[in-house]
Scaffold this motif. Structure first.
Motif, short mmCIF file in Angstrom:
data_model
loop_
_atom_site.label_atom_id
_atom_site.label_comp_id
_atom_site.label_asym_id
_atom_site.label_seq_id
_atom_site.Cartn_x
_atom_site.Cartn_y
_atom_site.Cartn_z
N LEU A 1 -5.37 7.14 3.61
CA LEU A 1 -5.65 5.75 3.96
C LEU A 1 -6.26 5.76 5.35
CD1 LEU A 1 -5.44 2.62 3.92
CD2 LEU A 1 -3.05 2.90 4.71
N VAL A 2 -7.50 5.27 5.48
CA VAL A 2 -8.19 5.27 6.76
C VAL A 2 -8.57 3.84 7.13
CG1 VAL A 2 -10.46 5.67 5.68
CG2 VAL A 2 -10.10 6.29 8.07
N LEU A 3 -8.44 3.52 8.41
CA LEU A 3 -8.79 2.20 8.91
C LEU A 3 -10.23 2.16 9.40
CD1 LEU A 3 -5.59 1.44 11.06
CD2 LEU A 3 -6.00 0.88 8.64
N ILE B 1 0.86 -1.18 0.00
CA ILE B 1 0.00 0.00 0.00
C ILE B 1 0.90 1.23 0.00
CG2 ILE B 1 -1.77 1.30 1.25
CD1 ILE B 1 -2.60 -1.33 2.58
N ASN B 2 0.67 2.11 -0.95
CA ASN B 2 1.38 3.39 -1.01
C ASN B 2 0.34 4.48 -0.81
OD1 ASN B 2 2.73 5.78 -1.72
ND2 ASN B 2 4.02 4.73 -3.24
N SER B 3 0.17 4.90 0.46
CA SER B 3 -0.89 5.86 0.74
C SER B 3 -0.57 7.24 0.17
CB SER B 3 -1.13 5.96 2.25
OG SER B 3 0.06 6.25 2.95
N GLU B 4 0.71 7.56 0.04
CA GLU B 4 1.08 8.87 -0.53
C GLU B 4 0.63 8.96 -1.99
OE1 GLU B 4 4.99 11.80 -1.00
OE2 GLU B 4 5.23 9.74 -0.28
N ASP C 1 -3.87 5.97 18.33
CA ASP C 1 -4.12 7.41 18.34
C ASP C 1 -4.63 7.87 16.99
OD1 ASP C 1 -3.30 7.71 20.98
OD2 ASP C 1 -1.20 7.99 20.40
N GLU C 2 -4.14 7.24 15.92
CA GLU C 2 -4.53 7.64 14.58
C GLU C 2 -5.01 6.45 13.77
OE1 GLU C 2 -4.70 10.68 13.57
OE2 GLU C 2 -3.66 11.65 15.24
N TRP C 3 -6.11 6.61 13.09
CA TRP C 3 -6.61 5.61 12.14
C TRP C 3 -6.28 6.00 10.70
CZ3 TRP C 3 -12.36 4.70 13.97
CH2 TRP C 3 -12.36 4.14 15.26
N ILE C 4 -5.61 7.13 10.54
CA ILE C 4 -5.34 7.68 9.21
C ILE C 4 -3.84 7.77 9.00
CG2 ILE C 4 -5.71 9.67 7.69
CD1 ILE C 4 -8.13 10.33 9.60
N PHE D 1 -4.80 -8.10 11.77
CA PHE D 1 -3.47 -8.51 11.32
C PHE D 1 -3.22 -8.15 9.86
CE2 PHE D 1 -4.69 -11.80 14.55
CZ PHE D 1 -3.89 -11.30 15.56
N GLY D 2 -4.06 -7.28 9.29
CA GLY D 2 -3.96 -6.95 7.89
C GLY D 2 -2.88 -5.94 7.58
N LEU D 3 -2.62 -5.80 6.29
CA LEU D 3 -1.58 -4.89 5.81
C LEU D 3 -1.93 -3.43 6.09
CD1 LEU D 3 1.08 -4.55 4.22
CD2 LEU D 3 -0.29 -4.60 2.11
N SER D 4 -3.20 -3.09 6.04
CA SER D 4 -3.61 -1.69 6.24
C SER D 4 -3.23 -1.19 7.63
CB SER D 4 -5.11 -1.53 6.03
OG SER D 4 -5.50 -1.91 4.73
N ARG D 5 -3.52 -1.99 8.64
CA ARG D 5 -3.21 -1.58 10.01
C ARG D 5 -1.70 -1.39 10.21
NH1 ARG D 5 -5.72 -1.76 15.17
NH2 ARG D 5 -4.27 -2.18 16.88
N SER D 6 -0.92 -2.35 9.71
CA SER D 6 0.53 -2.22 9.88
C SER D 6 1.08 -1.05 9.08
CB SER D 6 1.23 -3.52 9.47
OG SER D 6 0.98 -3.84 8.11
N THR D 7 0.44 -0.70 7.97
CA THR D 7 0.88 0.45 7.18
C THR D 7 0.67 1.75 7.95
OG1 THR D 7 0.42 -0.68 5.08
CG2 THR D 7 0.52 1.73 5.03
N VAL D 8 -0.47 1.86 8.62
CA VAL D 8 -0.78 3.08 9.36
C VAL D 8 0.09 3.22 10.61
CG1 VAL D 8 -2.55 4.26 10.73
CG2 VAL D 8 -3.13 3.31 8.49
N ILE D 9 0.28 2.14 11.35
CA ILE D 9 1.03 2.25 12.61
C ILE D 9 2.53 2.07 12.41
CG2 ILE D 9 -0.96 1.46 13.92
CD1 ILE D 9 0.35 -1.22 14.31
#
Length: 477
Positions: A306-308, A149-152, A297-300, A176-184
Motif C-alpha cells: 500500500l503506497v501513498l 484496508i488490509n494491506s497484508e 518517514d514512510e509512504w508505504i 484525512f483519508g483512510l489510506s494515510r491513517s492506515t500507513v501511519i
C-alpha cells in the motif's frame, strides 16, 4: 528546444502487467490511473463520492512542471481547449489597493522548462483526466466508499461489504483519508496554522463591470498582500469567469469536498473599498483549513504493498501553485518506475524506489509553498514594509518586482525556476539506468532469479477487469 515539451511516441510498456487498485478518484487518482494504463498495467479507481461532487470547485494553476507532463501524455490539444496561458503576475496592497508592480514570466526560463504556465478550473482539469483515463482502459467506480484496508492481504472492503483485491494498493484519498491513517497507524490531522483558504468564482457578468477587468482579460494573475490576509485571483473559462482564493483567519474546520458555504463579504473585511463590490457578487466559497503536517518517514505500509500519493502522502497548503502539480508528478513517476516491471519480486523494491524519488522533491517544494503563503500574509511590521518598499522600487525602475527582492525571497525565486524546470519522468528514467538496471544485473550475477525468489501471488482482480480493453489507446499527439 521549443518552449513546449518535444517528447513524442508511445511510452515503454511493462512486460509483466499487474493490477493496481487506487483508493480515491481525485486529480491524484485519475492522473495515476492514466499514467499506469499508458505503461500497460490494469487499473481500478474507487471514489467514495459521486462523479459530479468529485469534480470539485474553484480554480487551479498549472505550472510548467505539470503542463509538460500532460503534453508528454498527448493531452496538449485538450488542455489548450480548457485552460489559458498566463504570462504576468500583478501585485497590490490588500487594505489600500496600492499598486506594487508586476512580474512577467521570463520567456527564456519558460523555454528551458519545456512547459507553459496555464490557468483553469478544477472541474475542467478533472474532466480532461477522467476522459483520458477511461479512454486508456482504466475502470473508475463512483459511490464506492472504502471502509477498511488490509494491506497484508492487498484487499479493501467497501461500505456495501464488497471486497476487492489487487497486486498493489495506491492511497490517493487525501490528508484525512483512510489510506494515510492506515500507513501511519493513527489519524493525522496536522497542526492548525491559523489560516484558511476560501475558494470561489466570480462570474463574467460581474467581472466585466469592474475597473480592473482588462487586467484579468489579459490572463494576468492578481495578488493582494495584506496583514494576515491575501488574495490570489485569475481568469478561467476563456476569461469569462474569475477564480479567487482568499487567505485569511481560520475559525472553523474545513476541507476539500465540503460544499460552498461561506459568504465572501463576511471574511474579506479590511479589503480596500475598490474591490469590495466584487466580493458581494462572488459565489459562496469553500473553506479549507490550512494545517501543517509532519513529513512522513514512510509512504508505504509495513504490512503490504500500500503506497501513498498526492495529498495522502504530502499534504500541501490548499490553492498553492504546486499542490496539484506534485500529485500529477507522483502518478507519472510511479508509472515510469513500474514500466520496467518484469517479475512480481520487483514490486516492493519499485515502491521504495518511488518513495526515494519523490520524498526529497515534495518536502522541498512543500516548504517553499508554505513560505509563499506566509510571505503574502505577513503581518504589518518591518518585514512587510521591506517587502513592499523593495517591490515599489523595482516597479519604479520598470523591472520584474520579484527578481529584485533580496534574501530569502530572492532564494525562493531561484527555487521556483528550478521547480518549474524539473522533469519527473526523466528523473525516474535516470533512476532505472543508474540503480534499477544495475540491481537487476547484480541479482543475475549472484544467480538470484525468479525461481529462487519468493513469489508474490496475483490476487483475484480478473472479474473486475473483464470489460477492460487491454490494448492501449493512443494518447500522443
Amino acid at each position: 528546444m521549443s518552449a513546449e515539451s518535444t517528447k513524442s511516441g508511445p511510452p515503454l510498456k511493462t512486460s509483466h502487467p499487474i493490477t493496481f487498485l487506487i483508493i480515491g478518484g481525485g486529480i491524484a487518482g485519475l492522473s495515476t490511473a492514466l499514467a499506469l494504463r499508458r505503461v500497460g498495467h490494469y487499473v481500478l479507481v474507487l471514489e467514495r463520492k459521486s462523479r459530479d461532487v468529485a469534480r470539485g470547485h474553484g480554480g487551479v494553476r498549472l505550472p510548467p512542471n505539470l503542463t509538460k507532463i500532460l503534453f508528454h501524455w498527448g493531452l496538449k490539444p485538450a488542455l489548450m481547449q480548457r485552460a489559458l496561458v498566463t504570462h504576468t503576475m500583478l501585485f497590490m496592497r490588500y487594505e489600500s489597493g496600492e499598486d506594487l508592480g508586476e512580474h512577467v514570466w521570463d520567456k527564456g526560463m519558460l523555454k528551458e522548462t519545456r512547459g507553459i504556465y496555464m490557468l483553469c478550473t478544477h472541474d475542467d482539469l478533472y474532466g480532461l483526466l477522467y476522459e483520458a483515463a477511461v479512454s486508456s482502459g482504466a475502470q473508475i467506480r463512483y459511490d464506492a466508499n472504502v471502509v477498511s484496508i488490509n494491506s497484508e492481504e492487498r484487499e479493501v472492503t467497501l461500505q456495501s461489504g464488497e471486497k476487492i483485491n489487487a497486486d498493489v494498493l495506491v492511497g490517493a484519498d487525501g490528508e484525512f483519508g483512510l489510506s494515510r491513517s492506515t500507513v501511519i497507524g493513527q489519524d493525522g490531522f496536522g497542526t492548525p496554522t491559523g489560516l484558511a483558504m476560501y475558494d470561489t468564482i466570480i462570474s463574467s457578468e460581474h467581472v466585466t463591470k469592474h475597473a480592473n477587468a482588462s487586467t484579468w482579460k489579459d490572463h494576468g494573475i492578481f495578488t493582494a498582500f495584506g496583514s494576515g490576509r491575501a488574495i490570489v485571483a485569475y481568469p478561467v473559462h476563456g476569461t469569462d469567469d474569475l477564480a479567487m482564493q482568499f487567505y485569511g483567519p481560520d475559525d472553523n474546520e474545513g476541507q476539500y469536498g465540503d460544499e460552498p458555504s461561506v459568504d465572501m463579504p463576511e471574511v474579506t473585511v479590511q479589503l480596500c473599498d475598490h474591490f469590495q463590490p466584487l466580493m458581494k457578487l462572488a459565489r459562496k466559497a469553500v473553506r479549507v483549513s490550512i494545517r501543517d503536517h509532519s513529513d512522513l518517514d514512510e509512504w508505504i505500509s509495513d504490512d503490504g504493498p500500500l503506497v501513498l500519493i498526492g495529498e495522502a502522502a504530502h499534504p500541501f497548503p490548499p490553492g498553492t501553485i504546486q499542490a496539484t502539480a506534485m500529485a500529477v508528478e507522483d502518478g507519472a513517476v510511479l508509472a515510469r518506475v513500474f514500466s520496467h516491471l518484469s517479475e512480481d519480486r520487483q514490486i516492493d523494491s519499485f515502491l521504495y524506489a518511488f518513495q526515494e524519488l519523490r520524498q526529497p522533491r515534495t518536502r522541498s517544494v512543500r516548504a517553499g509553498e508554505f513560505g509563499n503563503i506566509f510571505f503574502m500574509t505577513l503581518e504589518d511590521g518591518e518585514d512587510a514594509r521591506q517587502r513592499d518598499d523593495s517591490m515599489r522600487a523595482m516597479a519604479a525602475k520598470g523591472t520584474n518586482v520579484l527578481e529584485g527582492l533580496g534574501g530569502d525571497v530572492s532564494r525562493l525565486w531561484d527555487e521556483i525556476r528550478t521547480i518549474f524546470g524539473y522533469d519527473c519522468e526523466d528523473e525516474a528514467d535516470d533512476w532505472w539506468v543508474q540503480w534499477g538496471m544495475l540491481r537487476e544485473r547484480a541479482l543475475k550475477r549472484n544467480n538470484v532469479d525468479a525461481g529462487q525468489m519468493p513469489a508474490t501471488p496475483l490476487l483475484d482482480f480478473s472479474s473486475l477487469m473483464s470489460s477492460v480493453q487491454v490494448t492501449e489507446t493512443a494518447q500522443e499527439e
